[in-house]
Design a protein around this motif. Structure first.
Motif, PDB file in Angstrom:
ATOM      1  N   SER A  21      55.185  54.516  45.210  1.00 19.91           N
ATOM      2  CA  SER A  21      56.480  55.181  45.038  1.00 19.91           C
ATOM      3  C   SER A  21      56.286  56.338  44.072  1.00 19.91           C
ATOM      4  N   PRO A  22      57.291  57.202  43.930  1.00 19.05           N
ATOM      5  CA  PRO A  22      57.141  58.306  42.973  1.00 19.05           C
ATOM      6  C   PRO A  22      56.873  57.850  41.544  1.00 19.05           C
ATOM      7  N   ASP A  23      57.263  56.598  41.227  1.00 15.68           N
ATOM      8  CA  ASP A  23      57.145  56.118  39.853  1.00 15.68           C
ATOM      9  C   ASP A  23      55.907  55.274  39.578  1.00 15.68           C
ATOM     10  N   ARG A  24      55.415  54.565  40.610  1.00 14.39           N
ATOM     11  CA  ARG A  24      54.333  53.628  40.343  1.00 14.39           C
ATOM     12  C   ARG A  24      53.541  53.297  41.595  1.00 14.39           C
ATOM     13  N   TYR A  25      52.318  52.799  41.311  1.00 10.51           N
ATOM     14  CA  TYR A  25      51.518  52.142  42.323  1.00 10.51           C
ATOM     15  C   TYR A  25      51.710  50.640  42.121  1.00 10.51           C
ATOM     16  N   GLU A  26      51.716  49.895  43.211  1.00 12.36           N
ATOM     17  CA  GLU A  26      51.889  48.457  43.091  1.00 12.36           C
ATOM     18  C   GLU A  26      50.999  47.731  44.096  1.00 12.36           C
ATOM     19  N   ILE A  27      50.178  46.827  43.586  1.00  7.74           N
ATOM     20  CA  ILE A  27      49.448  45.910  44.444  1.00  7.74           C
ATOM     21  C   ILE A  27      50.275  44.630  44.494  1.00  7.74           C
ATOM     22  N   VAL A  28      50.982  44.436  45.585  1.00  2.42           N
ATOM     23  CA  VAL A  28      51.854  43.270  45.709  1.00  2.42           C
ATOM     24  C   VAL A  28      51.004  42.006  45.753  1.00  2.42           C
ATOM     25  N   SER A  29      49.911  42.055  46.491  1.00  2.00           N
ATOM     26  CA  SER A  29      48.969  40.945  46.535  1.00  2.00           C
ATOM     27  C   SER A  29      47.624  41.450  47.041  1.00  2.00           C
ATOM     28  N   ALA A  30      46.565  40.824  46.585  1.00  3.08           N
ATOM     29  CA  ALA A  30      45.224  41.158  47.052  1.00  3.08           C
ATOM     30  C   ALA A  30      44.374  39.898  47.002  1.00  3.08           C
ATOM     31  N   GLU A  31      43.535  39.710  48.010  1.00  4.93           N
ATOM     32  CA  GLU A  31      42.658  38.548  48.075  1.00  4.93           C
ATOM     33  C   GLU A  31      41.281  38.973  48.545  1.00  4.93           C
ATOM     34  N   THR A  32      40.251  38.329  47.996  1.00  2.39           N
ATOM     35  CA  THR A  32      38.882  38.593  48.437  1.00  2.39           C
ATOM     36  C   THR A  32      38.041  37.332  48.286  1.00  2.39           C
ATOM     37  N   ASP A  33      37.003  37.244  49.122  1.00  6.24           N
ATOM     38  CA  ASP A  33      36.049  36.139  49.020  1.00  6.24           C
ATOM     39  C   ASP A  33      34.693  36.661  48.555  1.00  6.24           C
ATOM     40  N   HIS A  34      34.692  37.824  47.908  1.00  4.67           N
ATOM     41  CA  HIS A  34      33.446  38.498  47.569  1.00  4.67           C
ATOM     42  C   HIS A  34      32.557  37.672  46.644  1.00  4.67           C
ATOM     43  N   PHE A  35      33.164  36.818  45.829  1.00  9.43           N
ATOM     44  CA  PHE A  35      32.387  36.021  44.876  1.00  9.43           C
ATOM     45  C   PHE A  35      32.296  34.564  45.324  1.00  9.43           C
ATOM     46  N   SER A  36      32.362  34.361  46.631  1.00  3.95           N
ATOM     47  CA  SER A  36      32.217  33.053  47.284  1.00  3.95           C
ATOM     48  C   SER A  36      33.476  32.202  47.202  1.00  3.95           C
ATOM     49  N   GLY A  37      34.216  32.257  46.110  1.00  7.19           N
ATOM     50  CA  GLY A  37      35.462  31.516  46.010  1.00  7.19           C
ATOM     51  C   GLY A  37      36.615  32.378  46.498  1.00  7.19           C
ATOM     52  N   THR A  54      50.364  46.537  34.486  1.00  4.24           N
ATOM     53  CA  THR A  54      50.398  45.085  34.383  1.00  4.24           C
ATOM     54  C   THR A  54      49.425  44.518  35.411  1.00  4.24           C
ATOM     55  N   LEU A  55      48.910  43.345  35.119  1.00  3.07           N
ATOM     56  CA  LEU A  55      47.980  42.699  36.042  1.00  3.07           C
ATOM     57  C   LEU A  55      48.099  41.195  35.888  1.00  3.07           C
ATOM     58  N   SER A  56      48.148  40.505  37.006  1.00  2.15           N
ATOM     59  CA  SER A  56      48.108  39.046  36.993  1.00  2.15           C
ATOM     60  C   SER A  56      47.131  38.586  38.063  1.00  2.15           C
ATOM     61  N   SER A  57      46.443  37.485  37.785  1.00  4.72           N
ATOM     62  CA  SER A  57      45.412  37.049  38.711  1.00  4.72           C
ATOM     63  C   SER A  57      45.144  35.561  38.545  1.00  4.72           C
ATOM     64  N   SER A  58      44.576  34.977  39.591  1.00  7.03           N
ATOM     65  CA  SER A  58      44.059  33.612  39.546  1.00  7.03           C
ATOM     66  C   SER A  58      42.868  33.551  40.496  1.00  7.03           C
ATOM     67  N   ALA A  59      41.970  32.607  40.249  1.00  3.22           N
ATOM     68  CA  ALA A  59      40.763  32.516  41.076  1.00  3.22           C
ATOM     69  C   ALA A  59      40.219  31.105  41.022  1.00  3.22           C
ATOM     70  N   LYS A  60      39.514  30.713  42.087  1.00  2.00           N
ATOM     71  CA  LYS A  60      38.907  29.381  42.156  1.00  2.00           C
ATOM     72  C   LYS A  60      37.487  29.469  42.700  1.00  2.00           C
ATOM     73  N   ASN A  61      36.616  28.643  42.126  1.00  2.00           N
ATOM     74  CA  ASN A  61      35.248  28.443  42.634  1.00  2.00           C
ATOM     75  C   ASN A  61      34.458  29.740  42.790  1.00  2.00           C
ATOM     76  N   LEU A  62      34.591  30.641  41.830  1.00  2.26           N
ATOM     77  CA  LEU A  62      33.824  31.879  41.885  1.00  2.26           C
ATOM     78  C   LEU A  62      32.386  31.624  41.457  1.00  2.26           C
ATOM     79  N   ASP A  63      31.455  32.247  42.140  1.00  4.79           N
ATOM     80  CA  ASP A  63      30.038  32.094  41.844  1.00  4.79           C
ATOM     81  C   ASP A  63      29.685  32.981  40.649  1.00  4.79           C
ATOM     82  N   ILE A  64      29.294  32.361  39.519  1.00  7.79           N
ATOM     83  CA  ILE A  64      29.010  33.118  38.298  1.00  7.79           C
ATOM     84  C   ILE A  64      27.850  34.075  38.507  1.00  7.79           C
ATOM     85  N   ALA A  65      26.831  33.657  39.240  1.00 10.35           N
ATOM     86  CA  ALA A  65      25.671  34.516  39.472  1.00 10.35           C
ATOM     87  C   ALA A  65      26.081  35.785  40.222  1.00 10.35           C
ATOM     88  N   LYS A  66      27.002  35.667  41.187  1.00  8.91           N
ATOM     89  CA  LYS A  66      27.450  36.835  41.940  1.00  8.91           C
ATOM     90  C   LYS A  66      28.319  37.749  41.073  1.00  8.91           C
TER      91      LYS A  66
END
Length: 270
Positions: A21-37, A54-66
């Motif tokens: 919008s003229p005032d802001r960018y917004e990521i309503v939701s984003a998902e990836t499996d790039h880190f295995s989880g 602002t940023l909010s996030s949650s993640a499960k079973n991410l591969d630390i090595a990746k």
């Protein structure tokens, strides 16, 4: 529709719902499996002079090595395990990073085997010098320092500092419960206790009879420690005076007092 991308020959998917919008960018939701989880993320970024985000996030079973190889491409996966980001909430001003960042997070890390240069190894080495208890951390129990471990932490970010409220290390044979801060300048300061449970110590196959009076009715021993320094060169110090003061009702044997030398001499400050 999810996009497919490749990094070092590894295929990953990214799906995102983005609004502008003229005032802001917004990521309503984003998902990836790039880190295995799985990673879920939402964010906003002002387009005006405020430059707030602002940023909010949650993640499960991410591969630390990746994750490590993504941040530091030269990483060779020395650290193996998984990361769970139970919650992350950040806000700040893009024109004043990192000073303006405020937020909170709750994380859990499970490792198959700690790095030989890691914090857990330094704790293990510091504990070897503690009277009586040190036998549980002797070279004879070398397998003891190679056990799996789990780290859980609640974090608060404010004023260029990450506050641990608290951070806990869980090992099969001992735990650590500490509080403190980590600065954006990588200076770490923690104070807490190493907690040794009687049943865990007994499972090592060592003679723990001399420790019975220390375990007491609660079945645990607490050893105060401090952890400080600039990462990764931190120092772990076991507070032997504090430990012995906590068990002032115990009759320490002459061999223990002799091993301490002049540590409790009247010529030194208490």
């Amino acid at each position: 529709k999810a996009l497919t991308f490749s990094e070092n020959g590894r295929q990953s998917k990214l799906a995102a719902d983005i609004k502008m919008s003229p005032d802001r960018y917004e990521i309503v939701s984003a998902e990836t499996d790039h880190f295995s989880g799985s990673v879920n993320l939402a964010a906003t970024m002002d387009r005006g002079q405020e430059k707030r985000f602002t940023l909010s996030s949650s993640a499960k079973n991410l591969d630390i090595a990746k994750i490590a190889s993504f941040i530091v491409p030269s990483s060779k996966g020395e650290i193996k395990g998984t990361l769970e980001l139970r919650s992350l909430k950040l806000e700040g001003d893009r024109a004043a990073i990192p000073q303006s960042i405020r937020g909170s997070a709750e994380i859990a890390v499970s490792q198959e085997r700690p790095s030989p240069l890691g914090l857990s190894t330094k704790i293990f080495n510091a504990m070897r010098g503690v009277p009586l208890v040190g036998k549980l951390f002797s070279p004879e129990s070398s397998d003891f320092e190679r056990q799996n471990q789990r780290i859980e932490a609640r974090l608060r970010l404010q004023d260029d500092l990450c506050h641990f409220e608290p951070i806990k290390l869980f090992r099969p044979s001992y735990n650590v419960d500490a509080r403190g801060t980590l600065g954006f300048d990588k200076n770490l300061y923690l104070q807490g206790d190493v907690i040794i449970l009687e049943e865990s110590a007994g499972s090592l196959g060592l003679d723990i009879a001399p420790l019975k009076s220390l375990f007491g009715r609660l079945g645990r021993i607490l050893v105060p420690i401090s952890i400080r320094g600039e990462l990764p060169e931190v120092e772990v110090v076991a507070d032997i005076k504090g430990f012995m003061a906590n068990y002032s009702g115990i009759k320490w044997g002459k061999d223990v007092l002799r091993s301490l030398g002049g540590a409790f001499s009247s010529e030194k400050a208490p």
